[in-house]
Scaffold this active site. Sequence first.
Site, short mmCIF file in Angstrom:
data_model
loop_
_atom_site.label_atom_id
_atom_site.label_comp_id
_atom_site.label_asym_id
_atom_site.label_seq_id
_atom_site.Cartn_x
_atom_site.Cartn_y
_atom_site.Cartn_z
N ASP A 58 26.99 68.13 21.69
CA ASP A 58 26.11 67.21 22.42
C ASP A 58 24.77 67.30 21.71
OD1 ASP A 58 24.23 66.02 24.08
OD2 ASP A 58 25.03 66.89 25.92
N VAL A 59 24.37 66.24 21.04
CA VAL A 59 23.20 66.31 20.17
C VAL A 59 21.90 66.56 20.92
CG1 VAL A 59 24.24 64.89 18.36
CG2 VAL A 59 22.88 63.79 20.17
N ASN A 85 24.26 60.48 13.11
CA ASN A 85 24.92 59.20 13.39
C ASN A 85 25.11 58.94 14.88
OD1 ASN A 85 26.80 56.85 12.81
ND2 ASN A 85 28.27 58.29 13.71
N TYR A 150 16.96 50.91 23.22
CA TYR A 150 17.55 51.13 21.90
C TYR A 150 16.51 50.87 20.80
CZ TYR A 150 21.31 51.22 18.42
OH TYR A 150 22.13 51.53 17.36
N LYS A 154 14.92 53.57 18.08
CA LYS A 154 15.12 53.40 16.64
C LYS A 154 13.80 53.21 15.90
CE LYS A 154 19.62 53.76 16.52
NZ LYS A 154 20.30 54.87 15.80
#
Length: 245
Positions: A58-59, A85, A150, A154
């Site tokens: 789990d990042v 990713n 999102y 980013k």
Amino acid sequence: MFDFTGKTVLITGASGALGTTLSVQFAQAGANVVAASRSHYDEVAEKAGGNSLGVRLDVTSETEWAEAIARTEERFGPLDILINNAAYLRIGTTESIPLDEFRRVLDTNLTGALLGIRAAAPSMRKAGGGAIVNVNSIAGLTAAPGLVAYSSSKWALRGLTRAAAKELARDNIRVNAVHPGIIETPLAYDPDGNPIVPVDNLAVPRNAAPAEIADFILFTASDQARFATGSEVLADGGYMLGAIA
């Protein structure tokens, strides 16, 4: 085309379409592959073949990052390449998106990458250097209605990429980003199956195959891109050109 013989790569979000493709292509190029994901990681490692290892990750968890790096070093030695990713997308406007979902998007897409760089850098120093590729998006270069979380994550990832590139340069660790256009994955569609971003009027009027984007990522991670750090590689089928019809 690429030769990663003797290199060890950790790929987050490995169970997704792009992550699985990356795992397979790196393995085919001779790399030791660590397929990291919250689920199905062993299946991806088996599909990649070669010298592959599946690990739960789990990042957003510092503890799981530490465990993933420890297992990588135990199996293959120091890490050479990190592909950040893993991604999470939630549709919602500035006024409508639930705050907890906004934070979840940032935790996965931004904090996850930060924790990955933080965990990987000491291992890469042991290897004498390395390459980090942050998988960004055209959403980090422009914006679309309903993708406020999102896009925010980013755009912030661009700043993280450049800051880390400067900080790690003297350790011979390169940090770059690849900005894909719309990839043919579930993330390209809303819950009703409609395209989130229409591509009919683009210069290349289709979604990208995961393998096409993987090629850009492998190049950016390879020694063939050794003079690039803090760079942003655009692979968008002409999206940023705007509509041509």
